[in-house]
Enzyme design. Structure first.
Site, PDB file in Angstrom:
ATOM      1  N   THR B 216       0.863  -1.179   0.000  1.00  0.00           N
ATOM      2  CA  THR B 216       0.000   0.000   0.000  1.00  0.00           C
ATOM      3  C   THR B 216       0.902   1.232   0.000  1.00  0.00           C
ATOM      4  O   THR B 216       0.829   2.089  -0.886  1.00  0.00           O
ATOM      5  CB  THR B 216      -0.877   0.002   1.270  1.00  0.00           C
ATOM      6  OG1 THR B 216      -1.514  -1.264   1.373  1.00  0.00           O
ATOM      7  CG2 THR B 216      -1.919   1.096   1.209  1.00  0.00           C
ATOM      8  N   ALA B 235       0.173 -11.206   0.579  1.00  0.00           N
ATOM      9  CA  ALA B 235      -0.606  -9.964   0.583  1.00  0.00           C
ATOM     10  C   ALA B 235       0.294  -8.734   0.636  1.00  0.00           C
ATOM     11  O   ALA B 235       1.524  -8.847   0.703  1.00  0.00           O
ATOM     12  CB  ALA B 235      -1.561  -9.963   1.773  1.00  0.00           C
ATOM     13  N   HIS B 236      -0.321  -7.573   0.620  1.00  0.00           N
ATOM     14  CA  HIS B 236       0.415  -6.303   0.596  1.00  0.00           C
ATOM     15  C   HIS B 236       1.285  -6.109   1.830  1.00  0.00           C
ATOM     16  O   HIS B 236       0.892  -6.423   2.943  1.00  0.00           O
ATOM     17  CB  HIS B 236      -0.517  -5.107   0.438  1.00  0.00           C
ATOM     18  CG  HIS B 236      -1.697  -5.065   1.338  1.00  0.00           C
ATOM     19  ND1 HIS B 236      -2.498  -3.976   1.453  1.00  0.00           N
ATOM     20  CD2 HIS B 236      -2.228  -5.995   2.165  1.00  0.00           C
ATOM     21  CE1 HIS B 236      -3.462  -4.223   2.301  1.00  0.00           C
ATOM     22  NE2 HIS B 236      -3.326  -5.434   2.747  1.00  0.00           N
ATOM     23  N   ASN B 237       2.485  -5.592   1.586  1.00  0.00           N
ATOM     24  CA  ASN B 237       3.413  -5.202   2.646  1.00  0.00           C
ATOM     25  C   ASN B 237       3.940  -6.366   3.472  1.00  0.00           C
ATOM     26  O   ASN B 237       4.499  -6.156   4.549  1.00  0.00           O
ATOM     27  CB  ASN B 237       2.766  -4.156   3.569  1.00  0.00           C
ATOM     28  CG  ASN B 237       2.586  -2.842   2.844  1.00  0.00           C
ATOM     29  OD1 ASN B 237       1.496  -2.555   2.339  1.00  0.00           O
ATOM     30  ND2 ASN B 237       3.640  -2.081   2.716  1.00  0.00           N
ATOM     31  N   SER B 255       0.991  -7.279   5.804  1.00  0.00           N
ATOM     32  CA  SER B 255       1.986  -6.755   6.746  1.00  0.00           C
ATOM     33  C   SER B 255       2.629  -7.806   7.637  1.00  0.00           C
ATOM     34  O   SER B 255       3.254  -7.458   8.653  1.00  0.00           O
ATOM     35  CB  SER B 255       1.381  -5.642   7.615  1.00  0.00           C
ATOM     36  OG  SER B 255       0.945  -4.582   6.785  1.00  0.00           O
TER      37      SER B 255
END
Lengths: 336, 336, 336
Positions: B216, B235-237, B255
């Site tokens: 993100t 997933a993101h990060n 994350s």
């Protein structure tokens, strides 16, 4: 590049400190850098507030800022989403129809449709105004893509697939593949023809490499504003309501009906022909094996109400307690 | 075709028997065929050693061979990997840039880059020396593919994706798709723009149909020498450390931070924002719901240390024991 | 459009009522519409029989129809599959070889092979009579696709992949990718070359976005008449028997051997090197961790025979019972 005051106006928040402060980007609070704005939404990250090197912080209570510059708003996460949108590098859109795209004579394209290289569009399909089809998107016959939708590379729409307005479909997702339907007769699996279609409502977003099967009879339906993460499976004749959030690797078996605003956490699944009421929350890795009332949270395999599942998780502790009580009883009896 | 002595030299092992023995292939020990070499690494397969029809066997102790020809090395599995490499049929590589490939004027290609048919490469992207992009690979703008990397058909790189040197990405994998991020305000799910990128270290291998989302803010990162099997979701990060092994259908939520040399067995998953220490091992189908120390093995849903999980699995046996003790107590009391 | 009598002849059933009744489609019993035929197979739907607006119903006992028109057959679901086939809108097939398809000079195409736009076929590959390869299908070198097979968009066949006759492969599926094999030596993961292939039997159907890895040594094999749903993972050197049904998101780890006619429900998985006997049924989300006898049903993680798993699910009830008995004992003792 924006000033702090410009960003505050964008998010309808209150500036704290120097409104002329220049902001060129967004950073995470724990990795804040000079010249960027960050935000505090998750209390887990509050401890980073004092030492972040970001030049400004978006918060929901003024006192959190102490003497730092920042913006106060009701919902810092929503505000940062708007700031990210303002600062987002524009995504490249093909200009017009790429010469290698193969658009059938009987397909209909609206105004300002961008079609990338190696896209194919079959007869009877309609791509409405303002759509973007990136490289290699393949749309079979008799589909409809609602205005303003954005399809990433290698998306496949099988025949009779309908997308609403402003849908986003990520790369590699397949919509309209045959449902998994066979009739087994004398050890032979006869394929059940899958004659239905798929209909997605407006503003549906589907992640990468998902699979959404067509209906056998009638359609598979995903309600408006529902969002699917990556690698999600939606079987034939499933109906998902509006505004649902479905995390990665979830699977819905055939003919499942899900109410509005449900949440499915990662790797959960639902067995065929079940009904889930609106605003139900299904925890990660749960397996739903019977129909569930809405408005509650469920967990486990089989999925049960969360407090019942928690009670089960506490069994070893309870057992240990019983062991002690049993030993006390045994000791007492042996003394007598 | 090699002689046994040549193969022994290749694997730096000791020949036993006739070094001139011709070897034209590798076979599995239980399906050994004349003219091939096999190996014994997994003790489960030791029973096949006596009867295998393979002409030679790679072992780690000379006495296992008895009077058979073979090679003695410290690590038979590593040796057979080298032999397989020597005997591998060469994979076809496109010669130069296929005329149907669409390479943007502002893309940069290094020396000896092979680009297959229908590949597309966007502006600002750099493909370093010796890379191979097979049919239909799609690379958006501002990506970098490190030297010697090999991308199989239908791989998608979204903008701002960076691969290290000597990466292998299997067919259908999507890197850089939007993270699953929304802010829900008054029942409306507002999309959080996903402005970060993805960075893969050197020698990362990613299986088929995986999905790795962009960050993100900031990047999703996969450390050098980490290997992902098929249908894995990142997933993101997320940050994965170096040298991790991630088996099929594993999912990492947003994350998550994973240390070096961790192992995730099939269908396991990790909830958002957790931290897993280095050299942790997560058993198949486990669901990690809190941060975990490194150096230990975890199992179950929620994932617990393996001995605690085993204790839980033994509950029915323990319960049965209690039943007997309770009955004894009851019998004693009823007699009194 | 058919008459009721024509459809009865098609399914070899008995007409009840007016044989001239025109039928133009099939509907679901709960959403029946005038002019369509429906069926009753699942008893859960019997309550809809009285009020359905469908013009005719296929049933397995005449008395179910009361005074409605319909067809009586032994297997209504099989009958409706045949009716759906008769009413299926014909799927568009490319005519001949599309001019943008790139077929290598050393590839061999049979009679009546339909090849869509942007398909690529490598040297030494053979596509037998009557096959259909839709847009962008990519077939590497030395593959064979048996007669009458149908490959949907973006299917990838890696080198040395063999499909039997009349296979159906849905969009985005990858067959022949490298198995997940490494030898770790002094913290370095050495890739084990994957030199084997993949062989699918006749009439195998594979859903969308599946991954089937090639063997390391020897082939990965899927038996005739086996059907895979979407997002299924089959690792290197797996052998699936004939007539198996594998639901969505199932994973088979390396070298697993599965007998004929097994059923794997959604999101189940099997650990490496195990053997599962024929006609075993594995419930949804189960994790098989040891070899299993055929002919039985298994559930849970680790997968156990279903009655043992049910006994475990009943532990809290049993515990509650014990609590009461223990309290009774304690009460008795405290009175003494």
């Amino acid at each position: 590049m924006f000033t702090l005051a410009e960003l505050a106006a964008l998010v309808q928040g209150e500036v704290v400190g120097n409104g002329e402060l220049p902001i060129h980007g967004v950073s995470e609070i724990q990795h804040g850098t000079a010249g960027t704005i960050t935000f505090l939404a998750n209390p887990k990250y509050r401890r980073f507030l004092a030492q972040t090197k970001a030049s400004a912080v978006i918060v929901n209570r003024r006192e959190l800022l102490q003497d730092r510059p920042g913006i106060v708003v009701e919902n810092p996460q929503l505000a940062i989403a708007k700031v990210l949108g303002a600062l987002q590098p524009p995504r490249r859109r093909p200009r017009g129809i790429h010469p290698t795209a193969i658009v059938h004579d009987e397909a209909v394209l609206g105004q300002d449709v961008a079609v990338g290289p190696y896209v194919t569009i079959g007869p009877g399909s309609e791509i409405e105004d303002g759509c973007t089809l990136l490289d290699h998107v393949t749309i079979a016959e008799n589909c409809r893509v609602g205005s303003g939708s954005w399809l990433h590379p290698f998306v496949t729409l099988y025949p009779q697939t309908t997308l609403g307005h402003h849908c986003i479909i990520h790369a590699g997702t397949v919509i309209g593949s045959d449902g998994f339907g066979y009739v087994t007769d004398r050890e032979v699996h006869h394929k059940i023809p899958q004659n239905g279609g798929v209909r997605l409502g407006d503003r549906v977003e589907v992640g990468a490499n998902c699979t959404i099967d067509r209906g056998t009879i009638g359609d598979t339906v995903i309600g408006a504003d529902t969002k699917l993460d990556n690698l999600v499976h939606v079987a034939h004749n499933v109906t998902l309501g509006r505004g649902c959030l479905v995390t990665a690797q979830v699977a819905f078996a055939g003919s499942v009906r899900v109410g509005d605003f449900c949440i499915f956490a990662g790797q959960s699944g639902v067995a065929p022909h079940l009904k889930i009421g609106e605003r139900a929350v299904i925890a990660a890795k749960s397996g739903v094996t019977k129909s569930l009332e809405g408005g509650k949270t469920y967990a486990g395999m089989p999925a049960r109400e969360i407090r019942e599942q928690n009670r089960r998780d506490a069994l070893p502790t309870q057992m240990e307690l019983f062991r002690k009580r049993l030993e006390a009883v045994e000791a007492k009896l042996s003394k007598e």
